[in-house]
Every structure is written in C-alpha cells, then in structure tokens.
Design an enzyme around this catalytic site. Structure first.
Site, PDB file in Angstrom:
ATOM      1  N   CYS A  19       0.888  -1.116  -0.025  1.00 21.22           N
ATOM      2  CA  CYS A  19      -0.007  -0.018  -0.026  1.00 21.22           C
ATOM      3  C   CYS A  19       0.809   1.110  -0.060  1.00 21.22           C
ATOM      4  O   CYS A  19       2.046   1.136   0.022  1.00 21.22           O
ATOM      5  CB  CYS A  19      -1.027  -0.039   1.388  1.00 21.22           C
ATOM      6  N   HIS A  48       5.478  -4.495   9.124  1.00 17.94           N
ATOM      7  CA  HIS A  48       5.363  -5.910   9.613  1.00 17.94           C
ATOM      8  C   HIS A  48       5.535  -6.934   8.515  1.00 17.94           C
ATOM      9  O   HIS A  48       4.528  -7.583   8.304  1.00 17.94           O
ATOM     10  CB  HIS A  48       4.077  -6.146  10.522  1.00 17.94           C
ATOM     11  N   GLU A 133       0.858   0.648  16.768  1.00 16.81           N
ATOM     12  CA  GLU A 133       0.222   1.828  16.463  1.00 16.81           C
ATOM     13  C   GLU A 133      -0.658   2.127  17.434  1.00 16.81           C
ATOM     14  O   GLU A 133      -0.880   3.387  17.615  1.00 16.81           O
ATOM     15  CB  GLU A 133      -0.670   1.492  15.109  1.00 16.81           C
ATOM     16  N   SER A 230      -0.900  -7.051  11.526  1.00 13.11           N
ATOM     17  CA  SER A 230      -2.335  -6.993  12.051  1.00 13.11           C
ATOM     18  C   SER A 230      -3.257  -7.214  10.840  1.00 13.11           C
ATOM     19  O   SER A 230      -4.292  -7.929  10.703  1.00 13.11           O
ATOM     20  CB  SER A 230      -2.778  -5.877  12.841  1.00 13.11           C
ATOM     21  N   SER A 274       1.659  -4.998   3.643  1.00 16.38           N
ATOM     22  CA  SER A 274       3.030  -4.730   3.742  1.00 16.38           C
ATOM     23  C   SER A 274       3.636  -5.848   2.854  1.00 16.38           C
ATOM     24  O   SER A 274       4.959  -6.091   3.327  1.00 16.38           O
ATOM     25  CB  SER A 274       3.499  -4.469   4.942  1.00 16.38           C
TER      26      SER A 274
END
Length: 334
Positions: A19, A48, A133, A230, A274
């Site tokens: 992204c 991550h 986060e 996540s 990611s």
C-alpha cells in the site's frame, strides 16, 4: 463465478503488493541508506513483514526495539506504525537525527486524538493491546484515551461525560469487527461521536472486500503475510467468515503444506498491505506446479494513492547528528 468440474484454479485478490504507506516507508529506508550510507537505525520493524525487514538488514538497516539502543550521533527512523511524542523526546535527549516514516493515515488518527483531547473528550480507541500503532496513538493523549479491544471490552468502559465521547480506531483492523465494537459502544453511549473520516486504512478495506468475495468461492485461502501483521491476520479471519473451509497465513511459499490442497479445486490467494509482489508470485508459481494454473483476478478497487517521502530526507541528517553530539560534548566526540 462459475466453475468447470475438475478444473483447478486460483482466485487472486486485487489490489496486492505494497500500500502507499508501506511503499513510502520502505523507500524512505532505502533512500536514507543511499543518501547517508549504513547504518540507518530503525525503531521497531519499519513494516510488519519478515522478508522486507531481512532485505533492508542486508542493505545496512539496523532494527532496534528502543530508542536508547541507538548510539549518539546516528540517524534513527520511526516506523510506519507511528510513535508517541515521548519517543521524539527520547531521540532528542539521545542526540539522534530522526526520520519520521509514520504512515500519513496513522498521522491523521494522531491529529484527531490530539484535537479531541484538547476539547476534553474521552477517546475510546478501538484496537489491539500492545500493537505499535495503538501505543503510538495512545501516547498522543494518554490522559484522555482508553483502549477498547473488541466488543467484549465495552462493558468495562467508563467515561466522565457520556455526551463528550468519541471513538477512533487502529487503521489495520477488520472493518466488520470494528463496526461491531462501535455498535456495542453506541448502545452504551448513545451520544458517541464518530471520527470525521474513516480511520481504517483504505488498503486494509480494499483487501478485505476482495477476500470476502474470494473467500465465498474458495475452499482454501492462502494469505501471504507475517504473523505480527495485524492486517494480514485479519484477512485470514475475514476469509473464514466469508465461507472458506480453510485459510492459512504464510510468509513464504515453502511454508505451504501440500496436504492443504487435497481435494481442493479453488484456492484463493491474497496478501497483506506490507507484502511485496515477489512473495505472491512465488505462491502462484508453487500452486501452478501443482496443477493450479488458471488464475482469475478478483478486483475490489483501484489504488492510485501515493505519499511523498518524509521531509527529513531533504536535510543533511549526518551533519545534523554530528552537530547534536558536538553540542553535548562541547565540540568534541569521544
């Protein structure tokens, strides 16, 4: 989608690959290494994903858990997940030059937290305890924020004034799970205010939408991503809820167990936000070698968002770091 009897196929979710926020963070590390040379220290994993972290380590990035681990006079980069203001203070105290690679979407949540805290709202942050986060966002207004880790946490939430309550969320959650939590909160606090814009990352939402469609038509879904990601973990959950008989998370193609493919005619493949494309291609090659040669694209959305690189890369950070040490030592480095 219609299926020919005996036909083995792959449903490939789109979008895939990095992204915009991840792309920005990875390029920032590469640019810093190119501009200043190794080492470039990074506080926590820049994103991550095991493969990305290992690749950047080979190029000269050093990943640390705490700011104090970075020797004075060096450059430290903050990861895409963001950090609390206290971490910036730690870097300043440690005489470190900094690059802030926080995803702009996370920065948006941080600014919302600060604004609502300034207006003296109680802020209910929906997210997972211990996630970087969540730690970073909570640190923006620790006296006003309390964490709500799913609908089951709602019963214990207490606020000062039910007419001044707002919810924010971690950007990488399941959209459905978040809205379930919001629904439970609104039952308890009817005047609960929603954030001015959706906090959940557009890339997370797009990938979940594709998996919902794909999972309903797949017996098996393979999610490419790391276990500490996540949004990747959420994709496994979304696939199962959508109807997939089985869904597994893998970092690399060689982690796929061939027994998963027994009796399967349709395999769904998706990846976290990611995950570089090369890892998805390796999974597709693995499946192709086992008879899953037909690939159909399941497209949820087009992604055209880009983010500019951190502004700190326009400064001479090595010179800045040297000056910070000289300031502390009276002009000499020892």
């Amino acid at each position: 989608m219609t299926e020919t009897p005996g036909r083995r196929r792959v449903l490939l979710a789109s979008p895939r690959g990095y992204c915009a926020g991840v792309d920005r963070a990875v390029i920032a590390v590469e640019k810093a290494l190119e501009q200043y040379g190794a080492p470039i220290y990074v506080r926590h994993e820049i994103v991550h994903n095991k493969y990305v972290v290992q690749t950047l380590e080979k190029k000269g990035a050093i990943f640390v858990e705490q700011t104090e681990e970075v020797p004075p006079g060096n450059i430290v980069m903050f990861s895409a997940h963001g950090v609390a203001p206290t971490v910036h203070d730690e870097a300043k105290a440690g005489r470190l030059a900094t690059i802030d690679a926080t995803c702009p979407l996370v920065t948006k949540v941080h600014k919302e937290a600060v604004r609502f805290a300034d207006e003296d709202y109680d802020i209910l942050l929906i997210g997972h305890e211990g996630h970087e986060e969540v730690i970073g966002t909570s640190g923006e207004a620790p006296d006003h924020i309390q964490l709500v880790d799913g609908p089951e946490d709602v019963a214990k939430v207490e606020v000062r004034d039910p007419s001044k309550v707002v919810w924010l969320s971690q950007t990488t959650l399941s959209v459905d799970e978040t809205m379930e939590t919001v629904g439970a909160l609104k039952e308890k606090f009817p005047q609960l205010i929603s954030p001015p814009s959706d906090d959940i990352c557009y890339a997370t939402q797009n990938r979940q939408l594709a998996v919902k469609e794909m999972g309903a038509a797949s017996e098996l879904v393979i999610v490419v991503g790391s276990r500490n990601s996540s949004n990747s973990v959420r994709l496994v959950e979304v696939a199962k809820l959508a109807g997939a008989s089985a869904a597994y998370l893998v970092d690399f193609a060689d982690e796929i167990d061939e027994s998963w493919l027994e009796g399967v005619t349709t395999v769904g493949v998706t990846s976290g936000a990611s995950v570089p494309d090369v890892l998805v291609e390796q999974v597709l090659e693995y499946l192709s070698q086992r008879g899953f040669e037909d690939v159909e694209i399941v497209k949820a959305a087009e992604e055209s968002i880009t983010f500019s690189l951190p502004k700190e890369l326009r400064r001479d950070l090595r010179e800045e770091a040297t000056a910070l040490v000289a300031e502390r030592t009276g002009g000499t480095q020892g």
